[in-house]
Design an enzyme around this catalytic site. Structure first.
Site, PDB file in Angstrom:
ATOM      1  N   CYS A  45       0.846  -1.150   0.150  1.00 45.21           N
ATOM      2  CA  CYS A  45      -0.163  -0.116  -0.012  1.00 45.21           C
ATOM      3  C   CYS A  45       0.786   1.149  -0.090  1.00 45.21           C
ATOM      4  O   CYS A  45       0.577   2.403  -0.611  1.00 45.21           O
ATOM      5  CB  CYS A  45      -0.893  -0.063   1.271  1.00 45.21           C
ATOM      6  SG  CYS A  45      -2.057  -1.360   1.081  1.00 45.21           S
ATOM      7  N   THR A  46       2.116   1.061   0.455  1.00 46.87           N
ATOM      8  CA  THR A  46       2.845   2.205   0.508  1.00 46.87           C
ATOM      9  C   THR A  46       3.349   2.593  -0.869  1.00 46.87           C
ATOM     10  O   THR A  46       3.318   3.873  -1.215  1.00 46.87           O
ATOM     11  CB  THR A  46       4.008   1.981   1.688  1.00 46.87           C
ATOM     12  OG1 THR A  46       3.783   1.745   2.827  1.00 46.87           O
ATOM     13  CG2 THR A  46       5.100   3.184   1.519  1.00 46.87           C
TER      14      THR A  46
END
Length: 212
Positions: A45-46
């Protein structure tokens, strides 16, 4: 119940990293992309949030706003932002919803108990200016999303909303499109002045009508 294509996207009020919003008001007359993350400080997700920030101008060209969601609290979101900026070499430029009470996650059916009782799955919703859901995607935790594909779908939706065409397999902006079967070949001569080729009576290709 899962949300279906053509249904109105549920409205909500929520705290985000850019302040409190009313979702429908925030969208205004723009297209929207709402997508969820299982939790803050997760590696895939980063990278996704960083890529979204890098593509902001591409979304803006399409009159589209992007907003992300995680069930973690706003304090964690704010700490996560600096990690994203540091590791992905971007400036965060769009909001992340704090959904600790899971109201938005439940409204959008982002929690799949068989996958995880607590966290949201990695969902994507494309919403048009009439607040109708036009695309839904659900990804497994191990597979990062392809944001160029999301942009491609928005291109297709915006094109096909305005012309009697559909986009074929692997279509990219600027390539040939398919004439709707509802248009007769006689009418197609007037409707598509660039001409068309008939491969089968139901399969007719024409240059993209909104390109010179």
């Amino acid at each position: 119940m899962s949300l279906r294509l053509g249904e109105e996207a549920p409205n909500f009020k929520a705290q985000t990293t850019e302040g409190e919003i009313d979702f429908h008001e925030w969208l205004g007359d723009s297209w929207g992309v709402l997508y969820s993350h299982p939790a803050d400080f997760t590696p895939v997700c980063t990278t996704e949030l960083g890529r979204t920030a890098a593509l902001k101008e591409e979304f803006a060209k399409r009159n589209a706003k992007v907003i992300a969601l995680s069930v973690d609290p706003i304090e964690d979101h704010m700490k996560w932002l600096s990690d994203i900026e540091e590791t992905q070499n971007v400036k965060m430029n769009f909001p992340i919803i704090a959904d600790s009470d899971k109201k938005v996650a439940v409204a959008y059916n982002m929690i799949h108990p068989e996958a995880d009782q607590k966290f949201t799955v990695r969902s994507v919703f494309v919403i048009d200016p009439n607040k109708k859901i036009r695309l839904t995607l659900t990804y497994p935790p191990s597979t990062g999303r392809n944001f160029h594909e999301i942009l491609r779908v928005i291109d297709s939706l915006q094109l096909t909303d305005n012309y009697s065409v559909a986009t074929p397999v692997d279509w990219e902006d600027g390539q040939e499109v398919v004439i709707s079967p509802a248009i007769s070949s006689e009418d197609a001569k007037d409707k598509f002045p660039k001409g068309f080729k008939e491969i089968k009576p139901y399969l007719r290709m024409t240059p993209q009508p909104n390109k010179d």
